[in-house]
Design an enzyme around this catalytic site. Structure first.
Site, short mmCIF file in Angstrom:
data_model
loop_
_atom_site.label_atom_id
_atom_site.label_comp_id
_atom_site.label_asym_id
_atom_site.label_seq_id
_atom_site.Cartn_x
_atom_site.Cartn_y
_atom_site.Cartn_z
N GLU A 67 0.82 -1.23 0.00
CA GLU A 67 0.00 0.00 0.00
C GLU A 67 0.85 1.27 0.00
OE1 GLU A 67 -0.57 -2.66 1.85
OE2 GLU A 67 -2.68 -3.24 1.66
N PHE A 129 -11.10 -8.26 13.38
CA PHE A 129 -10.03 -8.62 12.46
C PHE A 129 -9.77 -7.49 11.47
CE2 PHE A 129 -8.65 -10.65 8.41
CZ PHE A 129 -7.38 -11.02 8.85
N GLN A 130 -8.53 -7.13 11.32
CA GLN A 130 -8.09 -6.04 10.45
C GLN A 130 -8.78 -4.72 10.78
OE1 GLN A 130 -8.11 -7.45 6.32
NE2 GLN A 130 -6.02 -8.20 6.61
N LYS A 179 -17.58 -1.47 5.96
CA LYS A 179 -18.06 -2.39 4.94
C LYS A 179 -19.58 -2.39 4.82
CE LYS A 179 -17.05 -6.99 3.14
NZ LYS A 179 -16.35 -8.27 3.38
N MET A 498 24.26 9.25 2.16
CA MET A 498 24.14 10.47 2.95
C MET A 498 24.40 10.18 4.43
SD MET A 498 23.86 13.63 2.38
CE MET A 498 22.89 14.23 0.99
#
Lengths: 599, 175
Positions: A67, A129-130, A179, A498
């Protein structure tokens, strides 16, 4: 049936046509907002939206591999087109993986609309969940965000999301959609019916400030334009107006890392980038000027160096669309809160109508001084015929591509990014995509995916380091899947360069964990991904390999083995002022204890 | 020559700010998160919906910082999307500031009588009374409440609950 009845029927039909599920509303709103590309990754809590997407034409979905990649790709898309980038991810890890990209977009003012799935409303707060508190987590890294608990609010929120992301000072927004709301049916409202209750960005300049600004410009003996990402965000017209204003005044121009391309690097008024790794002439002009005209920049610490010694003799004009940037770091004499395009248009209008003239003789002296600074040739380096110098690699890349108009460059973060900013010259806005504020390693590869998606026939190059590129390397698969011929030009010095440079200068050459141990073989890796792998180890083979990279219409991973010890100069050491630059390692330069504390 | 550097070393000042916001979910977290995220202080915070029809809430914050920090706080608050208006009652507009507190004092005998006498002098009202305790309700400027609490301390102060400051402008105009 009479006429009225027919009309009512038609109205009812129109009405019923507007009734749809939340998931369908999302897709409809995207279409109504003119969205043609979205970057995303499916998961349980966004399945209804993915189902609606499956059944619609006209929106291309780009399946990323992580993502974070989706958000950076959307950033690349947005920065190279001026349109908002759109992301669709699931709840929980989908949302948390998006956080780096959101913060990156917030710091660099990139318009993004990020849609996240959420667990159904009745499960919110149950550690489902999630599940995660997406609006809580993303509140400080978005311009605004919403959790939509009622399908009746969904279309309004979606349109507000686009308005807020793209207007005023642009930025990322998150719309979190449970959802069950995606499944529920409700009435869809089009974008034209939305008017936000409180959000009113100020874009029109106060004309009395404009009058004052042009008077100050006409009186200036040592002026400099200091321009930033705000000019790019304001749209291509702002860049055109800047050029016109420079035509009228002949003032020198320097830009921040974010502002490169607004003014052509090929013009004589161009001083190069300013700041920590800016040119000698840009930083000295900033330090010694008597009038600084800051256009859409925010006096970032990379640009100012030591604030108490920053441009001590100048009057300062600060144009910014965001009032909170005024006087934040540096106290200014004339603030102008407005959209850059509108303000520049008025400046030009007043300059012409009031028949202003510049201080010709003084400007001539100022340019003589600038030419003296230019004589330092602060970007020069010692080349080698046995080892590829990173600067040489970028110079060659630039020379072999500069005949093309459609070259887009993204970068990762570190030395290679600074060398690219110094040496790859841009003449147009929206062609340079780099992570400025947040400094996100791993930005460039997915950003290149987004840019190439928007410009299929253009040449899109990610100038990368071997360390950064491994952070989001998985997006090469995305490039393969969508046939995106991005060129990943890796300056491989086997170090987080760097970090190594700072350890050398600040930490007694103790290179703590900055060596890129156990590097993959990038050529074999390219093979495994199904793209083209190239390697160059000697300066003599560089041009040929670059040409090979440019000629093949496929994604390329190019492993350019460069000098592992090269440092990026010029450099303003931490805690030092613009006129205390180091040009080379021989300059030494003590770093104060206060400077060591800075990043 | 003017001072280029934004003053960091100036004296801290206490300011009372009111933010009128849309009463949407999470709006308080947005305001509070702005303060914690940017390292600003909150000395007191009062929030309630003030117009159920317009669904607006009024958040009153007492904060402290240098004049530069206070200016930043105001512009940052104005930048929040649900913000209608921000008013500074300390530097920009004449306002009235009041706070309410409930103060519990336990004791018997002379101390109990003294507590009641003091409460009377401060126009604090007993709202709960037992043989061994009082709860006083007191309203006023925060400094007045501070001094009342200090006076109650030796007399058996047990518990303090303060609302934080509410502020409104003087005269006929709204904020």
């Amino acid at each position: 049936m009479d006429k009225d009845d027919t009309l009512t029927k038609a109205a009812q039909a129109a009405e019923s046509a507007q009734t749809m599920t939340g998931a369908q509303m999302v897709i409809r709103a995207l279409k109504d907002q003119g969205v043609t590309h979205i970057f995303g990754y499916p998961g349980g809590a966004v399945l209804p939206i993915y189902d609606a997407l499956f059944q619609v034409e006209g929106i291309t979905h780009v399946l990323v591999r992580h993502e974070q990649g989706a958000v950076h790709a959307a950033e690349g898309y947005a920065r190279s087109t001026g349109k908002p980038g759109v992301v669709l991810v699931t709840s929980g890890p989908g949302a948390t993986n998006a956080v780096t990209g959101l913060t990156d977009a917030l710091m660099d003012s990139i318009p993004l609309v990020v849609l996240t799935g959420q667990v159904p409303t009745h499960l919110i707060g149950t550690d489902a969940f999630q599940e995660c508190d997406t609006v809580g987590i993303t509140r400080p890294c978005t311009k605004h965000n919403w959790l939509v608990k009622n399908v009746g609010d969904l279309s309004r929120v979606l349109h507000e999301a686009f308005e807020i992301a793209t207007t005023g000072r642009p930025g990322p927004v998150v719309v979190d959609i449970p959802k069950d709301v995606q499944f529920q049916t409700g009435s869809y409202l089009g974008p034209q019916s939305i008017h936000h209750r409180t959000y009113r960005p100020k874009t029109d300049p106060d004309l009395s400030s404009i009058v004052k600004a042009v008077e100050m410009m006409a009186a200036a003996k040592k002026p400099v334009f200091y321009t930033g990402g705000g000019l790019i965000n304001s749209g291509p017209e702002a860049s055109a107006l800047l050029r016109e204003l420079v035509d009228l005044t002949g003032f020198p121009v320097t830009s921040t890392l974010m502002g490169l391309g607004a003014f052509p690097a090929s013009r004589p008024e161009w001083l190069g980038m300013l700041g920590m790794h800016g040119t000698w002439e840009a930083n000295h002009a900033m330090h010694d000027c008597d009038l600084m005209i800051c256009l859409g920049a925010r006096f970032d610490d990379r640009c100012t160096g030591k604030v108490s010694s920053f441009s001590p003799k100048s009057k300062k004009i600060h144009l910014d669309i965001d009032a909170s940037q005024i006087n934040k770091i540096v106290r200014v004499d004339l603030p102008i809160v407005a959209d850059a395009t509108k303000a520049l248009r008025e400046m030009i209008r007043f300059w012409k109508s009031q028949k202003h003239k510049v201080q010709g003789a003084a400007l001539k002296d100022w340019w003589a001084q600038i030419d003296q600074w230019r004589g330092k040739k602060s970007l020069s380096y010692r080349n080698s015929d046995s080892i590829i110098k990173p600067q040489y690699a970028i110079d060659r890349l630039y020379e072999l591509t500069k005949h093309r108009k459609d070259v887009y460059v993204t970068t990762e973060v570190g030395q290679h990014q600074m060398w690219a900013a110094q040496r790859f010259h841009f003449n147009e806005p929206n062609h340079w995509m780099t992570s400025g504020g947040l400094g996100t390693m791993g930005y460039g590869l997915p950003a290149a995916v987004g840019v190439q998606m928007a410009h299929p026939d253009a040449l899109v190059i990610d100038i990368a380091g071997e360390a950064s590129v491994q952070m989001t390397m998985q997006e090469m698969s995305t490039a393969i899947q969508y046939d995106l011929p991005i060129k990943i030009f890796i300056l491989n010095n086997e170090y987080m360069g760097m970090v190594r440079q700072w350890q050398e200068i600040l930490h007694g050459k103790r290179y703590s964990h900055s060596y890129s141990e156990a590097l993959p073989d990038f050529v074999k890796m390219a093979d495994a991904f199904g793209c083209v792998g190239l390697r160059a180890e000697k300066p003599s083979e560089l041009d040929g390999k670059i040409q090979e990279m440019l000629d093949v219409r496929r994604p390329v991973l190019f492993d350019v083995r460069v000098d592992p010890t090269e440092n990026c100069y010029p450099m303003i050491p931490s805690g030092a002022a613009h006129n205390e630059m180091l040009l080379s390692p021989d300059d030494g330069g003590e770093i104060s204890d206060a400077g060591k504390m800075l990043v | 020559m003017h001072d280029t550097k934004v003053k960091q070393s100036a004296e801290n000042e206490r300011h009372t700010l009111t933010v009128l916001v849309d009463n949407e979910a999470g709006v308080l977290a947005r305001v509070v998160g702005l303060f914690s995220g940017r390292g600003y202080n909150i000395e007191s915070l009062t929030v309630a919906e003030v117009d159920p029809m317009a669904r607006t809430s009024r958040i009153t914050i007492v904060t402290s910082g240098t004049p530069h920090v206070i200016e930043q706080i105001e512009t940052q608050l104005r930048r929040l999307v649900p913000t209608h208006v921000v008013t500074n009652w300390t530097s920009a507009k004449a306002g009235i500031e009041r706070e309410m507190a409930l103060i519990k004092v336990a004791g018997t005998g002379e101390k109990r009588v003294e507590a009641l006498r003091m409460a009377d002098a401060f126009r604090a009202r007993p709202v709960d009374t037992t043989h061994a305790s009082f709860v006083f309700e007191i309203t006023g400027a925060p400094a007045k409440i501070d001094s009342f609490i200090e006076l109650m301390r030796p007399l058996g102060l047990v518990d303090v609950s303060r609302t934080g400051v509410a502020a409104i402008s003087r005269g006929p105009e709204a904020m």
